[in-house]
Every structure is written in C-alpha cells, then in structure tokens.
Design a protein around this motif. Structure first.
Motif, short mmCIF file in Angstrom:
data_model
loop_
_atom_site.label_atom_id
_atom_site.label_comp_id
_atom_site.label_asym_id
_atom_site.label_seq_id
_atom_site.Cartn_x
_atom_site.Cartn_y
_atom_site.Cartn_z
N LEU A 35 46.19 33.70 53.58
CA LEU A 35 46.89 35.33 54.37
C LEU A 35 46.00 36.54 53.12
CD1 LEU A 35 50.62 35.61 55.34
CD2 LEU A 35 48.80 35.76 56.91
N LEU A 36 46.12 36.41 51.83
CA LEU A 36 45.62 37.16 50.67
C LEU A 36 44.39 37.12 51.23
CD1 LEU A 36 46.83 36.26 47.11
CD2 LEU A 36 46.93 38.35 48.08
N GLY A 37 43.62 36.15 51.58
CA GLY A 37 41.69 35.90 51.75
C GLY A 37 41.59 36.79 53.04
N MET A 38 42.96 36.76 54.38
CA MET A 38 42.62 37.99 55.02
C MET A 38 42.35 39.74 54.46
SD MET A 38 44.25 35.19 57.81
CE MET A 38 44.88 36.69 59.46
N VAL A 39 43.26 39.79 53.81
CA VAL A 39 43.45 40.98 54.14
C VAL A 39 42.73 41.59 52.73
CG1 VAL A 39 44.88 42.54 52.44
CG2 VAL A 39 46.16 40.83 53.84
N MET A 40 42.07 40.81 52.25
CA MET A 40 40.55 41.45 50.65
C MET A 40 39.83 40.87 51.72
SD MET A 40 41.60 39.83 47.20
CE MET A 40 41.12 38.44 47.83
N GLY A 41 39.73 40.07 52.83
CA GLY A 41 38.42 39.47 53.25
C GLY A 41 37.86 41.45 54.64
N PHE A 42 39.04 41.97 55.21
CA PHE A 42 38.99 42.63 56.10
C PHE A 42 38.95 44.32 55.97
CE2 PHE A 42 40.60 39.39 59.27
CZ PHE A 42 39.35 39.11 59.63
N SER A 43 39.37 44.19 54.14
CA SER A 43 39.59 45.77 53.75
C SER A 43 39.12 45.37 52.29
CB SER A 43 41.28 46.20 53.13
OG SER A 43 41.39 46.85 53.22
N ARG A 44 38.13 46.56 52.52
CA ARG A 44 37.48 46.82 50.99
C ARG A 44 38.49 47.18 50.50
NH1 ARG A 44 32.89 46.42 49.61
NH2 ARG A 44 32.96 47.07 47.29
N THR A 45 39.66 48.21 50.60
CA THR A 45 40.01 48.99 49.54
C THR A 45 41.34 47.90 49.15
OG1 THR A 45 40.19 50.29 51.18
CG2 THR A 45 42.27 51.38 49.61
N MET A 46 41.73 47.30 50.33
CA MET A 46 42.27 45.66 49.17
C MET A 46 42.21 44.88 48.43
SD MET A 46 45.90 46.79 50.33
CE MET A 46 46.90 44.67 50.08
N ARG A 47 40.73 44.97 48.67
CA ARG A 47 39.41 43.98 47.95
C ARG A 47 39.13 44.57 46.63
NH1 ARG A 47 36.15 42.41 51.08
NH2 ARG A 47 34.32 44.43 50.51
N ASP A 48 39.10 45.83 46.33
CA ASP A 48 38.85 46.55 45.24
C ASP A 48 40.78 46.72 44.71
OD1 ASP A 48 36.48 46.99 45.75
OD2 ASP A 48 36.41 48.78 46.32
N ALA A 49 42.07 46.43 45.46
CA ALA A 49 43.42 46.93 44.84
C ALA A 49 43.62 45.34 44.07
CB ALA A 49 43.92 47.66 45.88
N LEU A 50 43.67 44.08 44.79
CA LEU A 50 43.52 43.62 44.62
C LEU A 50 42.99 42.61 43.36
CD1 LEU A 50 45.92 42.41 47.96
CD2 LEU A 50 46.63 42.30 45.93
N TYR A 51 41.47 42.29 43.65
CA TYR A 51 40.76 41.41 43.05
C TYR A 51 41.17 41.20 41.30
CZ TYR A 51 37.13 38.26 45.33
OH TYR A 51 36.70 37.85 46.06
N PRO A 52 41.34 42.59 41.08
CA PRO A 52 41.56 42.25 39.17
C PRO A 52 42.98 41.37 38.81
CG PRO A 52 40.68 44.76 39.98
CD PRO A 52 41.10 43.59 41.25
N LEU A 53 44.38 42.04 39.69
CA LEU A 53 44.86 41.45 39.67
C LEU A 53 45.08 40.06 39.66
CD1 LEU A 53 47.53 43.76 41.66
CD2 LEU A 53 47.84 43.21 38.86
N LEU A 54 44.32 39.59 40.45
CA LEU A 54 44.26 37.84 41.02
C LEU A 54 43.88 37.43 40.12
CD1 LEU A 54 43.81 37.58 45.00
CD2 LEU A 54 45.96 36.53 43.08
#
Lengths: 268, 252
Positions: free
Chosen positions: B74-93
């Motif tokens: 689920l996280l991978g899908m969210v980050m894979g489809f949305s650039r914003t979510m990728r930018d937001a979540l990557y550092p946290l993860l």
C-alpha cells in the motif's frame, strides 16, 4: 471537408520550473481519410506532443484537433499507437500482447474471431509460428512487428507511429517499411508517422509535413505522388532525390531558425 | 532436479565438517564453541520443545511478514503513483528504518506489556516492510510512460492500467524485496522473543539455554532458526516462480 484528422492553429506550452516552455505555435495539419502523413522536424521540436494531441492524451492550450470533424477531448478507442520502444508486456506471449487492446476496447468479435484476427495480422508481418513466444525471445525487429499488430488489432481508423523504426538497423528498417505497405493495403487506416528519416518519410507517406524548430509550426508540406504500392527502387529515382533535397533544405532552415531563436540562446 | 538438491546438500555437509574440524583442531570446550556432534544430543533431548517453539516463531514471523506485505505494498503504491507522497514519506520511512530495531523492542514491550504475540508480530512487521515499500514504489514510478499511453489511448481506466500493467510489471521487484524481508522478519521475531520476559518461541528457548549455560542447546537453536529461514525463503522462491516466472530468462 473530407479530412479525417484536422489540426488547426494549435498552440501548446509545457509548464516547467523556469516558466512555460512553448512547444507548438501555430501547427496546422490535415490528413485525408486513408492518407498517410509523415511529420519530420528538428529534434525536440514537439513532434511527440503532436501524437499525444491526436491520441487525445493531451488537450492543446489553443486551437483545435478534430477527428471526423469532431474535436478530440479525451482518448478514443479508434486510435492505435506504436512507439520507438515496442513496450510489449514481458509476462504475456506475443499473441496475448497483440490481443491486449481487445480486452479494453468493446468489440463485436468472439474470442475465437479475436484470436483469428490477431493470428492473421501476425502472419502478415511474418511472425507466424511465434505467437506463443515471449517478447524476450524475439529480436528487436520482431518485437516491433508484434507492436504494429497490437496497434492495429482493434481496427483503429487512425494509426499513430512515433518513430517506430528509429532503433532498428537499416536492413530491418527497410523490411518493416515494406511490411507497412502490405499492412496499408489490407487495413483501412489513416496514418501519422513521426520520423527523423527523410527516406522513410517519402517511402511511406503521401504527404510529408516539415515542422519548424521549437516552438513548432507547420513550415512546409510536400505531397508525394503516390501510385499504389512502392518498392525500394523508388527511393533512387530523380524525383525522389529531388524531394529528399527539398526536405533536407527545409530541415536546415528549421534548424537555423531554431538556433537564431533568442529564447533558446538565453537558455543555453 | 536431483542435482539441484544434491549440490546444496554436499555444501552443507562440507560446512558441518569444517565446523567440526575447527572445534576439534583448537580443542575448544563446548562452552566456547559447540561442535555439530554436540548438537545431536541437544536436538534429541529437546525435540518436543523445538517443535512447539519453532511453530511459535514460524507463525508469528509469517503473520508479521503478511502484514508487512499488505502495508508495504500500500505504501509503495501511494509513493509510486504520487510524487508528492513520495517526497513526503521517503525521509520519514528512511529515518524509521535507520533506527535499530533492538532499541525499539524494549519500547514496544513496555507499551503493550504482556501482549507477547502481538509485540512479536509487530516487531517482525516493523523490521520487514521497508524493502517491500521501496521496491514497489520504485517499480511503479519507473514504469515507462509509453506503457501507460498504450492503454490510456484506448480509454482504459487508471485501475485497469494498474491491474494489467503496473502490478504484473512490479512483481519481480516485489519478490526480490520479499526475499530480503523474510530473513529480516525472523530477526524481528527473535529480538522480541529473546528480550521479553516469559517469552515463547525459539528466541525464548535460546535465552533460557543461555541462562542455564546449556551451550550446545544455544547453537542448536541457531541451526533451527537457520533451517526455518531457509524453508520460508524457498517458499517465497516457489511463489515467485509461479507468479513472476516470466522474468526469469531461460538458460540458453
């Protein structure tokens, strides 16, 4: 007006971090039903944008793109596309790849009729016997042939080809040119071909459109006298040599216009 | 086929022989380093414990792993489809993943005191979802635009594009990550089993062997863990060849 594809005074700009980047500025293009138009122009002049407009994947900022006299506002299933990258699905066999559009586009064909149509297309392009192979087992030219079959299987009235032969070696490319003529004789489509290869453009098309450098407008239109199927000897007639010289000159003008563009100089 | 089984077995036998030789040549007592022949009595004496504790460890690892697959995908899908979510979540993860899980174990053990099964599953999950999320997001975000265009130009919905192209295309990356996640999940399970008081599972068996200075038993637990790890790894390999076998080039 019997133009199937009609593009009128289209302007388009992409939003970039350094402001809007205009790619099309006054593009006109008209392709009659059953016609085959090649679009040539300097690299990066907006040719691929043109294919996305015709396919309905993009709406222009200004101007109109119409198919059958109706403005294009969204993708429509009567379009088939093939790219330089054949983008076959590796987990499917060649036959399953060719059948892909029929899983999305509504069709009157039964399953066995679908198979029959796909197989006859594969046979036409010389891939008979390869229908159960995976794409990874085929050469680049064979993959591109399969990709052409996929683009045509749902009987689109418009076929968009975005440099489909650009990555192939010269001999394979000439084979595929012949195959395009065979396909055109059998399948009733209207074609738009984006290419960098001037010989390819006059061998395949009945109309060659030269675009200016970015932002692109229609700079020159060349009509290729067409009298049925062609063979490669046609490229070496004096008429063809003259057409090629004309096109080369126009491309030269387009490129010079581009380097004189002050915005371009400011960027580089 | 027999060769595929034969070669690893030979390698395993050679490994045991070298281990035995090392202990024998140095004349190490079993509290310094137990030898393979010391392990046999330990397995014979405690086989019932090994079965029940092994089962505890196995099911909690598998449940943690399944949770990691669901959340990771689920996280991978969210980050894979949305650039914003990728930018937001990557550092946290990345930050979350960088925290050593050994330090999280006591926190979780205190937070949900007494809920041993839950805690163990939670740590197994926390340690193993990261590679899955990253690989799925990379698989989806590197999908060539032409793939999308082929289907979009026919009027396919986003969901159809995901089901017909994005999902199958990401499977090889997903299984690659799952192989890493399997072994990580075992580490998570055992960390919790060793640390929490009155724990169960092979980790707890290891801890009690340590308390009783039963060194051969400690080594026997390690071998049992390795065995479980191998079994689960090959289950993933089998699933991979069923669902993503097309990605494997036939040897020619």
């Amino acid at each position: 007006m019997n133009a199937l594809i009609d593009i009128r005074d289209v302007h388009h700009a992409y939003a970039t971090s350094s402001g809007p980047l205009p790619v099309l500025a006054g593009l006109d293009l008209s392709v009659r039903e059953g016609g085959f138009t090649a679009v040539v122009g300097p690299s990066g002049c907006g040719k691929s944008t043109l294919t996305r407009l015709v396919a309905g994947l993009m709406i222009p900022d200004r101007g109109t793109v119409s198919l059958h006299g109706e403005p294009v506002t969204s993708p429509r299933s009567t379009v088939g596309m093939a790219f330089q990258n054949p983008v076959l699905l590796e987990w499917r066999t060649i036959l399953q790849n060719v059948l892909l559009p029929l899983e999305i586009v509504p069709t009157r064909l039964s399953r066995s009729q679908q198979q029959e149509r796909a197989l006859s297309l594969l046979e036409l392009v010389g891939l008979a016997g390869f229908e159960d192979k995976r794409p990874s087992e085929l050469s680049g030219g064979m993959r591109q042939r399969a990709s052409l079959c996929r683009a045509l299987v749902h009987q689109p009235d418009v076929l968009i080809l975005d440099e489909p032969f650009g990555a192939l070696d010269a001999f394979t490319r000439e084979d595929l040119w012949q195959i395009m003529h065979e396909l055109k004789a059998r399948e009733p489509f209207t074609g738009v071909l984006i290419t960098h290869d001037l010989r390819e453009s006059i061998f395949l098309a009945d109309q060659v459109v030269v675009l200016s450098g970015r932002p692109a407008r229609t700079q020159y239109v060349l009509d290729v006298p067409s009298d049925g199927p062609r063979d490669l000897d046609m490229l070496y007639t004096p008429e063809s040599v003259e057409m090629l010289a004309t096109l080369r000159r126009e491309i030269q003008i387009a490129r010079e216009g581009e380097s004189a563009d002050p915005a371009e100089n400011a960027r580089s | 086929m027999s060769r595929k089984l034969f070669v690893p077995l030979i390698a395993f036998a050679v490994f045991l022989a070298l281990w035995e030789l090392l202990v024998w040549a140095n004349d190490w007592p079993n509290y310094k380093m137990a030898s393979p022949t010391d392990l046999v009595p330990a397995f014979v004496k405690y086989w019932e414990l090994f079965l029940s504790m092994g089962w505890q460890t196995l099911w909690r690892t598998v449940v943690g792993l399944l949770l990691a697959v669901v959340v990771g995908v689920l996280l991978g899908m969210v980050m894979g489809f949305s650039r914003t979510m990728r930018d937001a979540l990557y550092p946290l993860l990345v930050g979350f993943n960088a925290v050593p899980k050994a330090t999280v174990v006591p926190i979780v053990a205190l937070l949900f005191v007494g809920a041993h099964d839950f805690n163990t599953v939670l740590i197994a999950f926390m340690i193993s979802f990261f590679p899955i999320a990253v690989s799925v997001s990379i698989g989806l975000s590197t999908l060539e635009p032409e793939y999308r265009d082929i289907l979009r130009s026919l009027g396919a919905s986003q969901f159809t594009i995901f089901r017909k192209i994005a999902l199958p295309k990401t499977l090889p990356e997903f299984f690659g990550a799952l192989k890493v996640a399997v072994t990580l999940a075992f580490i998570g399970t055992n960390l919790m089993e060793i640390v929490s008081p009155h724990g169960r599972g092979l980790g707890a068996l290891f801890d009690s062997a340590k308390t009783n200075s039963d060194y051969p038993l400690m080594f026997a637990v390690l071998i049992a863990l390795a065995f479980l790890g191998i079994v689960l790894y090959y289950v993933v390999v089998a699933l991979e060849s069923i669902f993503a076998g097309w990605a494997e080039r036939s040897p020619s």
